[in-house]
Scaffold this active site. Structure first.
Site, mmCIF file in Angstrom:
data_model
loop_
_atom_site.group_PDB
_atom_site.id
_atom_site.type_symbol
_atom_site.label_atom_id
_atom_site.label_comp_id
_atom_site.label_asym_id
_atom_site.label_seq_id
_atom_site.Cartn_x
_atom_site.Cartn_y
_atom_site.Cartn_z
ATOM 1 N N CYS A 89 0.832 -1.197 0.000
ATOM 2 C CA CYS A 89 0.000 0.000 0.000
ATOM 3 C C CYS A 89 0.875 1.259 0.000
ATOM 4 C CB CYS A 89 -0.999 -0.018 1.156
ATOM 5 S SG CYS A 89 -2.346 1.189 0.938
ATOM 6 N N HIS A 173 -3.860 -4.929 0.567
ATOM 7 C CA HIS A 173 -3.420 -5.298 1.921
ATOM 8 C C HIS A 173 -3.557 -6.803 2.162
ATOM 9 C CE1 HIS A 173 -2.658 -1.435 3.913
ATOM 10 N NE2 HIS A 173 -3.596 -0.945 3.129
ATOM 11 N N GLU A 175 -2.132 -8.468 4.355
ATOM 12 C CA GLU A 175 -1.897 -8.759 5.776
ATOM 13 C C GLU A 175 -3.111 -8.517 6.652
ATOM 14 O OE1 GLU A 175 -1.421 -4.303 5.803
ATOM 15 O OE2 GLU A 175 -1.264 -5.939 4.358
#
Length: 237
Positions: A89, A173, A175
């Site tokens: 990001c 993202h 994660e």
């Protein structure tokens, strides 16, 4: 895997509220992590790492902030020194910027579970389907990849993945857990209409989260690449 064999990774945490970001990346990275909170002015003294990961942030890479300038300089020098890098990001945008690409604000916000298409040619997304689900939240984007970079993932909002040399970057993202996705979405209430916030929150379901987990394979793929580079360096002296 023994601790000795784990890659040593510099985690450059660019989030202002660092705890959730730290938790998410530490869960996904099976490595010896040394973390630095960049908005507080923390950066490594040198480049004695097997790899570096730059996280997301609410900051923009074009802001005039001292810590952002220092972070850009360190990452640029680390990449030039041959350290494998992964940007997520904000980290994606920062890598694009320091490598000669162009980042601009968007006219709208991309947020929520979205579909991204990849070309199947980049090892970072080995084992991930051509059309895959990810959680996104950003109002800046890479409009021009760095010269010589290969763009390997896109959607209708633009570039979602590129590689240049030993640097890999993704806009989405991989994660995020469901808690983080919901917290970040609620935090956009001053920027987005209530109806859109509700739609995004309604989309944070177990099914969408499990679908998005496929993209988290990129962390293992990155670490595999880091190990290969480390082995090559040891072999060549």
């Amino acid at each position: 895997m023994s601790p000795v064999s784990e890659p040593r990774i510099a985690l450059l945490n660019a989030a202002h509220e660092a705890e959730a970001t730290s938790r998410n990346f530490r869960r996904e990275l099976d490595a010896d992590i040394v973390e630095f909170h960049c908005p507080s002015g923390e950066l490594p003294d040198g480049f004695a790492f097997d790899g570096v990961v730059v996280t997301g942030s609410r900051a923009s890479v074009y802001w005039d902030r001292e810590w952002i300038g220092h972070l850009k300089r360190w990452v640029r020098e680390a990449v030039a020194a041959g350290v494998p890098a992964l940007g997520v990001c904000y980290g994606h945008q920062l890598l694009a910027d320091v490598l000669g690409g162009r980042v601009e604000p968007m006219d709208e916000y991309e947020i929520g579970y979205r579909t991204v298409q990849q070309d199947g040619e980049n090892r970072l997304l080995d084992g991930v389907t051509d059309d895959f689900t990810v959680f996104t939240t950003h109002s800046d984007r890479v409009v021009d990849a760095p010269p010589g970079a290969t763009v390997f993932a896109r959607n209708d909002y633009g570039i979602h993945g590129f590689r240049k040399g030993r640097a890999f970057a993704v806009q989405f993202h991989p994660e995020y857990d469901m808690e983080t996705a919901a917290t970040v979405t609620r935090g956009k209430a001053d920027q987005l209409a209530d109806e859109r916030i509700r739609r995004v929150l309604d989309g944070i379901t177990v099914a969408n989260y499990e679908a998005a987990r496929e993209a988290s394979r990129l962390f293992d793929n990155f670490l595999d690449y880091v190990r290969e580079v480390r082995t090559d360096r040891a072999t060549t002296g």
